[in-house]
Design an enzyme around this catalytic site. Structure first.
Site, PDB file in Angstrom:
ATOM      1  N   ARG A  16       0.838  -1.210   0.000  1.00  0.00           N
ATOM      2  CA  ARG A  16       0.000   0.000   0.000  1.00  0.00           C
ATOM      3  C   ARG A  16       0.868   1.253   0.000  1.00  0.00           C
ATOM      4  O   ARG A  16       0.563   2.237  -0.695  1.00  0.00           O
ATOM      5  CB  ARG A  16      -0.912  -0.023   1.222  1.00  0.00           C
ATOM      6  CG  ARG A  16      -1.889   1.147   1.308  1.00  0.00           C
ATOM      7  CD  ARG A  16      -2.949   0.889   2.357  1.00  0.00           C
ATOM      8  NE  ARG A  16      -3.836   2.026   2.489  1.00  0.00           N
ATOM      9  CZ  ARG A  16      -3.902   2.807   3.559  1.00  0.00           C
ATOM     10  NH1 ARG A  16      -3.130   2.546   4.615  1.00  0.00           N
ATOM     11  NH2 ARG A  16      -4.740   3.827   3.606  1.00  0.00           N
TER      12      ARG A  16
ATOM     13  N   HIS B  88       0.664   4.180  -2.827  1.00  0.00           N
ATOM     14  CA  HIS B  88       0.396   5.575  -2.470  1.00  0.00           C
ATOM     15  C   HIS B  88       1.549   6.486  -2.859  1.00  0.00           C
ATOM     16  O   HIS B  88       1.338   7.662  -3.158  1.00  0.00           O
ATOM     17  CB  HIS B  88       0.108   5.679  -0.976  1.00  0.00           C
ATOM     18  CG  HIS B  88      -1.270   5.236  -0.602  1.00  0.00           C
ATOM     19  ND1 HIS B  88      -1.994   5.794   0.427  1.00  0.00           N
ATOM     20  CD2 HIS B  88      -2.068   4.274  -1.127  1.00  0.00           C
ATOM     21  CE1 HIS B  88      -3.172   5.205   0.518  1.00  0.00           C
ATOM     22  NE2 HIS B  88      -3.232   4.264  -0.408  1.00  0.00           N
TER      23      HIS B  88
ATOM     24  N   ASN C  47      -3.211   8.719   4.262  1.00  0.00           N
ATOM     25  CA  ASN C  47      -1.962   8.030   4.595  1.00  0.00           C
ATOM     26  C   ASN C  47      -1.699   7.870   6.087  1.00  0.00           C
ATOM     27  O   ASN C  47      -0.691   7.261   6.470  1.00  0.00           O
ATOM     28  CB  ASN C  47      -0.768   8.769   3.973  1.00  0.00           C
ATOM     29  CG  ASN C  47      -0.683   8.567   2.471  1.00  0.00           C
ATOM     30  OD1 ASN C  47      -1.285   7.662   1.920  1.00  0.00           O
ATOM     31  ND2 ASN C  47       0.059   9.437   1.806  1.00  0.00           N
TER      32      ASN C  47
ATOM     33  N   HIS D 187      -5.656  -5.933  -2.935  1.00  0.00           N
ATOM     34  CA  HIS D 187      -6.491  -5.911  -1.734  1.00  0.00           C
ATOM     35  C   HIS D 187      -6.586  -7.283  -1.085  1.00  0.00           C
ATOM     36  O   HIS D 187      -7.086  -7.397   0.039  1.00  0.00           O
ATOM     37  CB  HIS D 187      -7.906  -5.416  -2.086  1.00  0.00           C
ATOM     38  CG  HIS D 187      -7.971  -3.942  -2.327  1.00  0.00           C
ATOM     39  ND1 HIS D 187      -9.055  -3.312  -2.921  1.00  0.00           N
ATOM     40  CD2 HIS D 187      -7.079  -2.950  -2.069  1.00  0.00           C
ATOM     41  CE1 HIS D 187      -8.833  -2.014  -3.010  1.00  0.00           C
ATOM     42  NE2 HIS D 187      -7.637  -1.772  -2.501  1.00  0.00           N
TER      43      HIS D 187
END
Length: 320
Positions: free
Chosen positions: A62, A66, A94, A192
């Protein structure tokens, strides 16, 4: 209106220029002469962290995503805030990122081998690959290298990240602005399979969904009932939430199977079924874990090749 259209176009061109500026400079053998064995140091750091914390793979994956969606994969997500600037890592999307220490430890080990040579951006890209490859069933891939670290990190820019409430049009726009296709969108959503979602990110589907319906009707009734038990309307548990699929610590295609069964978590997950081409890809990946693994690896290489940094940081947290 013309001025607004012009500013939107200019913003898009700036994003595209930043994200595509260094793609051609990446190479699989970029460090062959300057730091040929550093990848093992990164892998060891990820392995050690995984032994102590099983959430590390999801966290690193992740973190990399990001990072890449804001100014390209330039490790700007690693920078600390200062008195004069609130950095990306403290932006609203975040604040739940964690395991930054894994990248710090890897960087320290690499610096001992080859001081001032390997960028934090390359270390994060490799750590994300290792986070997947070291998981049971996870695909492996060769990571092109040569990214540079960025000097700019602004919390305000995290608004550019795709949100869990996005519909398919918003998702496609976000990905296409970064040169990523519909297949990339569906394949990368499969990440995911390692994820965890806090209640706040899917409350919209299980409470007050609309003026007439309390729960999103696309959710399996039993699945929705379980989510409502975990996340009541007046939830006060800070870390309450749900894993994104039923095999949290294995990298597989169960996410897609659950999506087709009405057991997705985010609105943005469900949105993949509202587009015929995206739905066909979901069905393809649900039917074949091998096809998913191959597509995910290819899309990760594509996404992680969007770069925009200028230097090699000695400390991933600080710009000197």
């Amino acid at each position: 209106m013309a001025a607004m259209a012009g500013s939107v176009l200019l913003a898009f061109l700036m994003i595209f220029t930043i994200l595509s500026s260094s793609v051609s400079s990446l190479s699989l053998n970029y460090y062959d002469k300057t730091c040929p064995n550093f990848e093992s140091a990164v892998t060891n750091a990820v392995k050690k962290a995984m032994k102590n914390d099983r959430t590390v793979p999801a966290a690193i994956l992740r973190m990399h995503f990001h990072d890449c969606f804001i100014r390209g994969c330039d490790a700007s997500v690693l920078l600390k805030s200062t008195k004069k600037n609130v950095a990306e890592k403290d932006g609203p999307p975040n604040v739940s990122l964690h395991a930054f220490y894994v990248i710090d430890h890897a960087k320290e080990a690499v610096e001992k081998m080859c001081p001032g040579v390997v960028s934090c951006a390359d270390i994060l890209a490799l750590a994300a690959r290792d986070a997947v490859a070291l998981q049971s069933g996870g695909p492996n891939w060769a990571v092109p290298k040569g990214r540079k670290d960025g000097r700019i990190s602004k919390a305000s820019e995290t608004r550019q990240l795709p949100a869990p409430v996005f519909n398919i049009s918003q998702l496609q726009q976000s990905f296409s602005q970064r040169g990523l296709s519909l297949e990339d969108l569906v394949a990368l959503s499969g990440g995911h399979t390692l994820g965890f979602a806090h209640c706040s990110s899917f409350q919209n589907r299980i409470h007050n969904f609309s003026a007439t319906v309390d729960v999103d009707s696309t959710l399996s009734p039993s699945f929705a009932a379980n989510l409502r038990r975990i996340c009541p309307l007046q939830n006060k548990a800070k870390n309450a939430g749900s894993t994104m699929d039923s095999t949290t610590f294995g990298f597989d295609n169960v996410y897609y199977k659950m999506l087709l069964g009405g057991k997705s978590i985010f609105s943005s997950d469900q949105a993949l079924l509202t587009n015929p081409k995206a739905k066909a890809l979901v069905q393809k990946f649900a039917a074949s874990e091998a096809e998913f693994g191959k597509a995910f690896a290819a899309s990760m290489v594509k996404m992680s090749s969007l770069t925009g940094g200028q230097e090699v940081r000695l400390d991933c947290k600080v710009v000197r």
